[in-house]
Each structure stands twice: as C-alpha cells, then as structure tokens.
Enzyme design. Sequence first.
Site, PDB file in Angstrom:
ATOM      1  N   LEU A 120      -5.028   6.789  -1.684  1.00  0.00           N
ATOM      2  CA  LEU A 120      -4.979   8.237  -1.894  1.00  0.00           C
ATOM      3  C   LEU A 120      -6.201   8.931  -1.308  1.00  0.00           C
ATOM      4  CD1 LEU A 120      -3.487   8.180  -5.501  1.00  0.00           C
ATOM      5  CD2 LEU A 120      -2.301   8.331  -3.300  1.00  0.00           C
ATOM      6  N   LYS A 121      -7.133   8.150  -0.799  1.00  0.00           N
ATOM      7  CA  LYS A 121      -8.325   8.678  -0.096  1.00  0.00           C
ATOM      8  C   LYS A 121      -8.840   9.942  -0.768  1.00  0.00           C
ATOM      9  CE  LYS A 121      -7.422   6.694   4.474  1.00  0.00           C
ATOM     10  NZ  LYS A 121      -6.066   6.141   4.393  1.00  0.00           N
ATOM     11  N   HIS A 123     -11.197  12.772  -2.374  1.00  0.00           N
ATOM     12  CA  HIS A 123     -12.492  13.379  -2.052  1.00  0.00           C
ATOM     13  C   HIS A 123     -12.508  14.766  -2.666  1.00  0.00           C
ATOM     14  CE1 HIS A 123     -16.193  14.281  -0.189  1.00  0.00           C
ATOM     15  NE2 HIS A 123     -15.720  15.022   0.782  1.00  0.00           N
ATOM     16  N   ASP A 124     -13.384  14.967  -3.664  1.00  0.00           N
ATOM     17  CA  ASP A 124     -13.470  16.260  -4.354  1.00  0.00           C
ATOM     18  C   ASP A 124     -14.787  16.245  -5.119  1.00  0.00           C
ATOM     19  OD1 ASP A 124     -12.799  18.701  -5.783  1.00  0.00           O
ATOM     20  OD2 ASP A 124     -10.694  18.226  -5.413  1.00  0.00           O
ATOM     21  N   GLY A 134     -17.257  15.433  -8.124  1.00  0.00           N
ATOM     22  CA  GLY A 134     -17.283  14.176  -8.863  1.00  0.00           C
ATOM     23  C   GLY A 134     -16.387  14.150 -10.085  1.00  0.00           C
ATOM     24  N   LYS A 170       0.846  -1.188   0.000  1.00  0.00           N
ATOM     25  CA  LYS A 170       0.000   0.000   0.000  1.00  0.00           C
ATOM     26  C   LYS A 170       0.881   1.237   0.000  1.00  0.00           C
ATOM     27  CE  LYS A 170      -2.387   1.663   3.701  1.00  0.00           C
ATOM     28  NZ  LYS A 170      -2.287   3.131   3.720  1.00  0.00           N
ATOM     29  N   ARG A 208      -3.384  -5.546  14.590  1.00  0.00           N
ATOM     30  CA  ARG A 208      -2.221  -5.610  15.466  1.00  0.00           C
ATOM     31  C   ARG A 208      -1.982  -7.046  15.887  1.00  0.00           C
ATOM     32  NH1 ARG A 208      -1.335  -1.703  13.428  1.00  0.00           N
ATOM     33  NH2 ARG A 208      -0.959   0.390  14.218  1.00  0.00           N
ATOM     34  N   THR A 229     -10.299   4.404  10.932  1.00  0.00           N
ATOM     35  CA  THR A 229     -10.241   3.566  12.132  1.00  0.00           C
ATOM     36  C   THR A 229      -9.660   4.294  13.347  1.00  0.00           C
ATOM     37  OG1 THR A 229      -8.206   2.646  11.244  1.00  0.00           O
ATOM     38  CG2 THR A 229     -10.186   1.323  10.986  1.00  0.00           C
ATOM     39  N   THR A 255     -13.677  15.842 -10.809  1.00  0.00           N
ATOM     40  CA  THR A 255     -12.246  15.820 -10.461  1.00  0.00           C
ATOM     41  C   THR A 255     -11.842  14.425  -9.986  1.00  0.00           C
ATOM     42  OG1 THR A 255     -12.335  18.151  -9.907  1.00  0.00           O
ATOM     43  CG2 THR A 255     -10.523  16.907  -8.959  1.00  0.00           C
TER      44      THR A 255
END
Length: 236
Positions: free
Chosen positions: A67-68, A70-71, A73, A39, A182, A121, A75
């Site tokens: 890359l999460k 959020h912008d 649609g 990742k 973990r 999380t 873009t």
Amino acid sequence: MQPAEIAPKDRLIVALDLPGVEAAEAMIARLGDSVTFYKIGYQLAYAGGLPLIGRLADKGKKVFADLKMHDIGNTVARGTESVAKLGATFLTVHAYPQTMKGAVEGRGSAGLKILAVTVLTSYDDDDLHAAGYRLGVSELVEARAQQAQVLGVDGLVCSPEEAGALRKIVGHQMSLVTPGIRPAGSATGDQKRIMTPGRAIAAGADYLVVGRPVVEAADPRAIAESIHAEIAQALG
Ligand code: C5P
C-alpha cells in the site's frame, strides 16, 4: 524467521496486479498450491481487493499489502493498525523518517512486518534529479536503509542491484524484498533495474516479487515453478 530458514517456494511473492477480485481469484485458483505468498497493490486494493487478505490468510497463504503508505506519522500509525488486523504479513511504507516511525508504532507487537520502499525500481538518477533530489539512486537507497534500520523497520524493498550493498549495511536483521525480477527472456516493461531470479537471490535478496512475468504468462503455474527451481538452485 531467519532468512536461511525460508523455503525456496516461500520466497516467491506473486504480485496480483489484476483489475478486480474475480480476476485475482481466478489467478489464485490457477496457481493453486504452487504459490504461497501474494502481493496486493494499488490496482487490486482499490478495486475491492483488501478483504482478499483475510481470505488468503485463512487458506494459509501470506499476503504482502503493498500500500506504499506515506502521510503524517499519526495517520500512518492508525492505518498500519488497521492493516495488521486484516491479517497481512508485509506492509510497505515509503522510506521517509516520520512515515517509518508511524508504521513501526502502529504495528506494535502485531505479526505484521513493515517494509520500507527505498527508491522505486522504475526510477534512475535522472528521475530522482527531476523530482528535486540531490542524491542519486544508490546514495539515497543507502541513506534510507540506515534510517529504516535505526527506526526499527523490519525489511526493505529494493532493486536486486542494491541487495548486495544493502545486505552489508543492514546485516541479516532485515528482510530484503526485491521487485524488478525478470526470468531470462521475459519483457522488461517499465522496470529499469532488473535481474533474473537466480542472480537476485545470489545477490542477497530474501524474497522476490514477480508480477507480469507470472500473471501475464500463458501458463502462470509453470513460470512460478521454474522461478522456484531457479531460487533453489541459487540457494545451493
Ligand atoms: O510486473 P512486475 O514484476 O514489474 O511487478 C513488480 C511489482 O512490484 C509491482 O506490483 C510494483 O508495484 C512493485 N514494486 C516495484 N518497485 C518497488 C516496489 C514495488 O516494482 N520499489
């Protein structure tokens, strides 16, 4: 590929949360053939790490571009098209309807799979309320999972604690990818909702994302192999 067909070894995704390409390449060399899936997140991507996606893909490894996005649609759609061309296997977007719709459009028929991040999380109910949300973590995760499925998203990033409930909502059509893992005895760090690898698989996770417990270990390869063994045991 149906979740049951994924080999235990291919279910571990090692987060290359490292300061630069040199450190990442050194870690990839140390892990050798023990790890097949990596990742790349903010830290490495913004330090010149994106070309690593193609280099790893050329070596037969898979890459999760965390890359999460959020912008608006459009873009997100154009950005997703570009990530698909880099050769990534997974791309994350935040689970807002416009954002998910844009990503699914941008992915088109490429091999890239879109994963929606339900709720980070490191967030608990208090963190959500402080951010202005009415819903608690479990309600928001479920609502976003339903929206993701309707919009044609390929998988969800969720905490292992939510995997069982989400599996019931989305069935086996969507992949469940869980950070917050973990191995017994390792430090929690900033994660608030954590589980051991074996318990996360038993709870319904398809892929486990593990960062610090592997990349900060004295012997990363040994930890990766012990996680594989725990995954295989949980799969029975
Ligand atoms: O070091 P650690 O195992 O906690 O790393 C977990 C990785 O998973 C980090 O790269 C983090 O950004 C990512 N992640 C997360 N929670 C999410 C989505 C991604 O911890 N909801």
